[in-house]
Design an enzyme around this catalytic site. Structure first.
Site, short mmCIF file in Angstrom:
data_model
loop_
_atom_site.label_atom_id
_atom_site.label_comp_id
_atom_site.label_asym_id
_atom_site.label_seq_id
_atom_site.Cartn_x
_atom_site.Cartn_y
_atom_site.Cartn_z
N LYS A 22 82.45 4.61 96.55
CA LYS A 22 81.03 4.82 96.19
C LYS A 22 80.46 3.56 95.54
O LYS A 22 79.41 3.06 95.92
CB LYS A 22 80.92 6.00 95.22
CG LYS A 22 79.56 6.09 94.53
CD LYS A 22 79.46 7.28 93.61
CE LYS A 22 79.96 7.09 92.21
NZ LYS A 22 79.04 6.42 91.28
N ASN A 23 81.18 3.05 94.54
CA ASN A 23 80.62 1.96 93.74
C ASN A 23 80.69 0.60 94.41
O ASN A 23 80.24 -0.40 93.85
CB ASN A 23 81.27 1.95 92.35
CG ASN A 23 80.77 3.13 91.52
OD1 ASN A 23 79.74 3.72 91.83
ND2 ASN A 23 81.53 3.48 90.48
N CYS A 117 75.16 9.74 85.62
CA CYS A 117 75.97 10.66 84.83
C CYS A 117 75.56 10.62 83.37
O CYS A 117 75.28 9.55 82.82
CB CYS A 117 77.44 10.29 84.94
SG CYS A 117 78.07 10.51 86.59
N ARG A 122 73.01 4.82 78.11
CA ARG A 122 73.22 3.83 79.17
C ARG A 122 71.99 2.93 79.24
O ARG A 122 71.15 3.04 80.14
CB ARG A 122 73.54 4.50 80.50
CG ARG A 122 74.85 5.26 80.41
CD ARG A 122 75.22 5.93 81.70
NE ARG A 122 75.93 5.05 82.60
CZ ARG A 122 76.34 5.42 83.82
NH1 ARG A 122 76.10 6.62 84.25
NH2 ARG A 122 77.01 4.57 84.59
N ASP A 309 86.65 6.10 84.48
CA ASP A 309 86.37 7.13 85.49
C ASP A 309 87.58 8.00 85.80
O ASP A 309 87.46 9.01 86.50
CB ASP A 309 85.86 6.47 86.79
CG ASP A 309 84.47 5.87 86.61
OD1 ASP A 309 83.78 6.23 85.65
OD2 ASP A 309 84.09 5.02 87.44
N ARG A 402 77.90 13.91 94.71
CA ARG A 402 77.36 12.56 94.52
C ARG A 402 78.42 11.50 94.85
O ARG A 402 78.07 10.40 95.26
CB ARG A 402 76.92 12.35 93.06
CG ARG A 402 75.60 13.02 92.72
CD ARG A 402 75.19 12.67 91.31
NE ARG A 402 75.28 11.24 91.11
CZ ARG A 402 75.58 10.65 89.96
NH1 ARG A 402 75.78 11.37 88.87
NH2 ARG A 402 75.66 9.35 89.87
N1 EPU Z 1 75.94 -1.32 78.46
C1 EPU Z 1 74.97 -1.67 77.56
N2 EPU Z 1 73.83 -2.27 78.02
C2 EPU Z 1 73.62 -2.49 79.33
C3 EPU Z 1 74.61 -2.13 80.26
C4 EPU Z 1 75.76 -1.55 79.78
O1 EPU Z 1 75.13 -1.47 76.36
O2 EPU Z 1 72.56 -3.04 79.67
C5 EPU Z 1 77.17 -0.69 77.99
C6 EPU Z 1 77.33 0.74 78.46
O3 EPU Z 1 76.58 1.64 77.68
C7 EPU Z 1 78.82 0.95 78.34
C8 EPU Z 1 79.37 -0.45 78.68
O4 EPU Z 1 78.28 -1.34 78.55
O5 EPU Z 1 79.15 1.27 77.03
C9 EPU Z 1 79.96 -0.60 80.04
O6 EPU Z 1 79.14 0.02 80.99
P1 EPU Z 1 78.87 -0.62 82.42
O7 EPU Z 1 77.51 -1.22 82.40
O8 EPU Z 1 80.02 -1.44 82.85
O9 EPU Z 1 78.79 0.69 83.32
P2 EPU Z 1 77.89 0.82 84.58
O10 EPU Z 1 77.76 -0.47 85.24
O11 EPU Z 1 76.65 1.58 84.22
C10 EPU Z 1 79.79 1.31 86.31
C11 EPU Z 1 80.12 2.45 87.23
C12 EPU Z 1 80.58 3.64 86.42
C13 EPU Z 1 81.82 3.23 85.62
C14 EPU Z 1 81.49 2.01 84.75
C15 EPU Z 1 82.69 1.47 84.01
C16 EPU Z 1 78.54 2.12 89.01
C17 EPU Z 1 77.33 2.61 89.71
N3 EPU Z 1 78.92 2.82 87.96
O12 EPU Z 1 78.77 1.81 85.44
O13 EPU Z 1 80.94 4.64 87.33
O14 EPU Z 1 82.22 4.29 84.80
O15 EPU Z 1 80.96 0.96 85.57
O16 EPU Z 1 83.69 1.13 84.90
O17 EPU Z 1 79.16 1.15 89.42
C18 EPU Z 1 80.97 6.78 88.24
O18 EPU Z 1 81.15 6.25 89.33
O19 EPU Z 1 81.08 8.01 88.05
C19 EPU Z 1 80.62 5.94 87.10
C20 EPU Z 1 80.11 6.44 85.97
#
Ligand code: EPU
Length: 423
Positions: A22-23, A117, A122, A309, A402
């Site tokens: 997915k990602n 989620c 976030r 995850d 999803r």
């Molecule tokens: N964060 C911030 N500010 C930002 C962005 C992130 O504070 O602007 C924080 C987040 O709140 C979190 C940390 O940084 O505490 C890391 O989050 P990250 O941004 O890496 O997560 P993401 O990019 O939103 C992706 C995956 C998630 C997976 C995470 C961690 C996608 C679409 N989603 O999320 O996948 O859990 O990386 O590996 O790629 C899922 O597929 O179910 C899912 C939640």
């Protein structure tokens, strides 16, 4: 609304093939905005988030066509708009990645706060910091974020936190910037080098993706990437890992095919410590349950650490371990909530703080009626229901759909008693 009805306690056995990640698929779709030719993607999972991303691109003006079951073609040449559809953006987090290529190519991008989620705060502050470092301006009005840049200019940017989607967004924006961008403390999840490979095949110049320092030589705003061949989505490591956990709990023998065990190093070590038998080949892994599961402490980490995850499915395994396991969720603020439902199934759980819990096992789980709170916890509920005695119902199946393609068929073929009931 459909629901899953599951009878627990059946031993599982057999072979199951993992779908495309997915990602990875979602980011390839967003990246297609940078292209000047149709893009063909193979091994694309047929899941709700992919449908939403396709709709998002169509609303911008792209044409998305399903060529066969797992092949999609995207023709981005009709894209004229730069504001993401509000309602679709609110339904999944990965929508935010589209702002990188939109800003790079069209000089502006706008979006509502991206959904996804409910696993804690976030924010998008790191995206704002990164894109402004590349020369964009940012403002927020009427609950919409607006980014603008006549042109983006390469910069040296360090992530305060190595965010996965922010790394991908900046990488995509930097391809269409002038000059060189260096991203430091970048995320290194396997989907990131796989996204870079897709872009490099089409003419981008990205080095170091998959490490903490990524260097992008920008092609400028008129960057015109051309796809020369179909590109394959990598296997979904979270689906593979969840099935491996299920195997360690319930399977006399479970072979997981079309996966990449190299992407699952930390999980597989944890499974071995728990006592499961794990064998791996180049694109498969085989797991057998053990009579006595050992307790294991887990601490979620950025890749290559233990993936957040997989925290929920692994906690179901720990409810059956002989002793006390400590869970430390370090990535998200609110990703242990689902354990309250697992406690109501009969698990012995002590909640220490929003990031930490202790699970004491083994506990006999009883079937229940539950609401899937998010994608990964939803699959953990399915696993818990398969372990539990009696019948469970899982509602809010959209959350599971999803990210997992017809998961009930895959599990039923292994001997699980699971049905999708359409009410
Ligand atoms: N964060 C911030 N500010 C930002 C962005 C992130 O504070 O602007 C924080 C987040 O709140 C979190 C940390 O940084 O505490 C890391 O989050 P990250 O941004 O890496 O997560 P993401 O990019 O939103 C992706 C995956 C998630 C997976 C995470 C961690 C996608 C679409 N989603 O999320 O996948 O859990 O990386 O590996 O790629 C899922 O597929 O179910 C899912 C939640």
């Amino acid at each position: 609304m459909p629901k899953f009805v599951i009878q627990g306690g059946k031993t599982l056995k057999g072979r199951v093939a993992v779908g495309g990640a997915k990602n990875h698929a979602l980011k390839l779709l967003a990246a297609s905005i940078l292209f000047d030719s149709p893009v063909e993607l193979t091994n694309v999972p047929q899941i709700e988030d992919v449908f939403r991303m396709s709709e998002l691109l169509e609303k911008l003006g792209a044409k998305v066509k399903k060529a066969s079951n797992h092949t999609l073609t995207v023709d981005p040449r009709g894209i004229k708009k730069s504001e993401l559809d509000r309602e679709i953006t609110k339904r999944f987090r990965a929508s935010v990645v589209a702002i990188g290529p939109l800003l790079g190519r069209f000089g502006k991008a706008a979006l509502a706060h991206p959904g996804g989620c409910v696993i804690g705060e976030r924010p998008i502050d790191i995206f704002i910091e990164g894109l402004t470092a590349l020369g964009a301006t940012f403002k927020e009005k009427d609950e919409t974020y607006f980014f603008e840049a006549k042109k983006l200019t390469g910069a040296d940017f360090t992530f305060r936190v190595p965010s996965v989607t922010a790394t991908e967004t900046l990488m995509l924006a930097a391809v269409a910037a002038d000059g060189k961008t260096v991203l430091r403390n970048a995320a290194s999840e396997p989907e990131i080098p796989a996204l870079a490979e897709f872009l490099n095949n089409a003419g981008a110049k990205i080095a170091g993706a998959g490490t903490a320092t990524i260097e992008i030589t920008g092609l400028g705003r008129d960057a015109k990437l051309m796809a020369s061949a179909p590109f394959e989505v990598i296997p979904d490591r979270i689906e593979a890992g969840s099935l491996a956990i299920l195997g360690a709990l319930m399977a006399s023998e479970l072979t997981i095919e079309k996966c990449n065990p190299e992407h699952l190093g930390s999980l597989l070590e944890h499974l071995k410590t728990a006592g499961a038998s794990v064998k791996t080949g180049p694109d498969w892994l085989r797991v057998k349950r053990t009579k006595k599961i050992n307790p294991v402490n887990i601490k979620t980490r950025e890749y290559p650490g233990f993936p957040t995850d997989l925290q929920a499915p692994f906690c179901i395994l720990l409810t059956q371990a002989n002793g006390r396991s400590e869970i430390f969720e370090t990535i998200f603020d609110n990703r242990l909530e689902y354990l309250k439902d697992i406690e109501r199934m009969g698990a012995d759980i002590t909640f220490c703080d929003p990031h930490r819990a202790i699970i004491a096992g083994p506990a006999a789980l009883r079937g229940r009626v539950m609401e899937s709170p998010d994608l990964r916890a939803g699959l953990a509920f399915i696993i818990a229901a398969l372990v539990a005695e009696g019948e469970s119902e899982i509602h809010n199946v959209y959350q599971i759909d999803r990210g997992y393609e017809t998961i009930e068929d895959k599990l039923a073929r292994l001997g699980a008693k699971i049905k999708r009931i359409r009410e």
